[in-house]
Design an enzyme around this catalytic site. Structure first.
Site, PDB file in Angstrom:
ATOM      1  N   ASP A 137      -1.349  -5.262   9.334  1.00 50.88           N
ATOM      2  CA  ASP A 137      -2.272  -4.250   8.829  1.00 50.88           C
ATOM      3  C   ASP A 137      -3.521  -4.986   8.369  1.00 50.88           C
ATOM      4  OD1 ASP A 137      -3.656  -2.264   7.546  1.00 50.88           O
ATOM      5  OD2 ASP A 137      -1.985  -1.585   6.301  1.00 50.88           O
ATOM      6  N   LYS A 185     -13.757  -0.241   5.006  1.00 48.26           N
ATOM      7  CA  LYS A 185     -14.314  -1.118   3.981  1.00 48.26           C
ATOM      8  C   LYS A 185     -15.416  -2.006   4.529  1.00 48.26           C
ATOM      9  CE  LYS A 185     -10.693   0.264   1.509  1.00 48.26           C
ATOM     10  NZ  LYS A 185      -9.745   1.307   1.967  1.00 48.26           N
ATOM     11  N   TRP A 192       0.863  -1.191   0.000  1.00 51.83           N
ATOM     12  CA  TRP A 192       0.000   0.000   0.000  1.00 51.83           C
ATOM     13  C   TRP A 192       0.896   1.237   0.000  1.00 51.83           C
ATOM     14  CZ3 TRP A 192      -1.826   2.714   4.860  1.00 51.83           C
ATOM     15  CH2 TRP A 192      -2.793   3.687   4.566  1.00 51.83           C
TER      16      TRP A 192
END
Length: 407
Positions: free
Chosen positions: A217, A253, A135
């Site tokens: 993460d 999300k 990311w």
């Protein structure tokens, strides 16, 4: 006119995902498609407010006992505790033994920043490793938190379009002791490639042998496969092996709460007596940064996670979202194979989660944007949520054209 002291400020490079999204917004093409931004979209290409979120928001609005006072510096405890249980599993021994602490953060990004600040300023760690690719914000977060040694471990194998496990193991084996290793809990961003359970065990072996510090993460738990337990397997496995570790959680999300910036930082330790002084240091870090987190998103997630009926309703929502993504993966692969698009496309369905590393080149991505107004990152990463039953044929035919005619 006097010379400004700001004249020497240099123009920063653009952040690609936002630049691509702006190009999409500016386009007037009737068939334009945005495959760049990391957010869920319905089959009508619209944002989706989860029905369970709407229900809880209505309950909160009707509750006249609520007010807008500040939360404590470390956030809403009922939320942070429930979030940690969701990630670790409610029956995990570390919870019963008091070896887990958690604090509300400004989504996953804020959790990573607080984690990096703590690891750097309090534990005096200075070296971190992230996957190649990863990311785009991981490197920036740790560099701005003061880490001066930021390194990559191999992850993506472009030839086989899968995990480069041997390269990953070799690079982690060469990492110095006390290096922080950022690991994606599930639905690796940007590749969509996750290690198998046996591969995770080998990764854990080298992390243990080299005395590295794992930082998970977790941005997509439940959103990836539709199964909360399946998506948390790696985190729980590391915890069961006795690692001290951190885990950052985002609820952008899986709850669709993107702009509420609701996240969590979970820390697992071996000695529960460490927790009180740790929380005192976390308090100072947060106080000197953003003082305390916002409440609305925390109240929503807390109510859902702590209410069995709402929790079950929410699990239905994440199955809806993950299911749509899986169907789009199947549909894109089927169409590319039917068109006879050069190369193999089984990696589209082998990958998991929101993103797919398609294997397309930067030149092919530019071709798609220029000719078809289909916008994706130059790395070839696409957001599967940008595909719909209404545009998937158009996208597949455009990809076929790009792959056939552009190298």
């Amino acid at each position: 006119m006097a010379t400004s002291r700001f004249c020497d400020v240099q123009q920063a490079p653009p952040i690609e995902v936002f630049a691509v999204s702006k190009a999409f917004t500016d386009s007037t093409h009737e068939k334009k498609v945005n495959l760049s931004v990391g957010a869920y979209r319905t089959d009508e290409a619209k944002p989706w407010v989860l029905p369970v979120v709407r229900k809880v928001e209505a309950e909160l609005a009707a509750d006249t006992s609520l007010n807008h006072e500040y939360l404590p510096i470390l956030g809403l405890e009922a939320f942070a505790t429930a979030a940690a249980k969701m990630l670790l599993g409610a029956s995990h021994p570390a919870l019963a033994e008091g070896r887990v602490t958690a604090v509300q953060t400004l989504s996953g990004t804020g959790g990573l920043r607080v984690a990096a600040e703590f690891l750097g300023r309090v534990l005096k760690y200075n070296t971190m490793y992230h996957s190649n690719p990863t990311w785009g914000n991981h490197r920036l977060i740790f560099s701005q938190a003061g880490f001066s040694s930021i390194n990559q471990y191999r992850y993506w194998d472009a030839e086989k379009r899968g995990l480069n496990l041997d390269g990953m193991i070799e690079d982690l084996s060469n990492a110095p002791e006390n290096s922080v290793v950022v690991l994606h809990a599930c639905a690796h961003n940007p590749t969509g490639v996750d290690p198998t359970q046996d591969q995770w065990k080998k990764i854990a072996d080298v992390v243990e042998e080299k005395k590295l510090f794992p930082l998970f993460d977790s941005a997509y738990q439940g959103f990836a496969s539709g199964d909360l337990d399946n998506d948390a397997w790696a985190v729980r496995y590391f915890a069961e092996r006795g690692f001290e570790m951190m885990g950052t959680q985002s609820f952008s999300k899986n709850f669709g709460l993107y702009n509420e910036r609701i996240g969590n930082l979970m820390i697992v330790v071996k000695d529960p007596s460490c927790i009180v002084p740790m929380r005192s240091q976390l308090t100072l870090l947060v106080r000197g940064s953003y003082s305390n987190p916002p409440c609305h998103g925390a109240r929503i997630v807390s109510r859902v996670l702590n209410d069995p009926a709402l929790f079950e309703e929410w699990k239905g929502c994440i199955k809806t979202m993950s299911g749509r993504i899986i169907e789009m993966r199947k549909g894109l692969r089927e169409r590319l194979e039917k068109l006879g698009t050069p190369g193999t496309w089984d990696h589209i369905t082998a990958q998991i989660g929101m993103f797919s590393f398609t294997g397309m080149t930067a030149a092919q991505a530019k071709y798609l944007a220029d000719k078809y107004h289909i916008f994706l990152l130059s790395s070839g990463r696409i957001n599967m949520c940008g595909l719909t039953t209404g545009n998937i044929d158009y996208v597949a035919e455009a990809i076929h054209d790009a792959v056939c005619n552009v190298k």
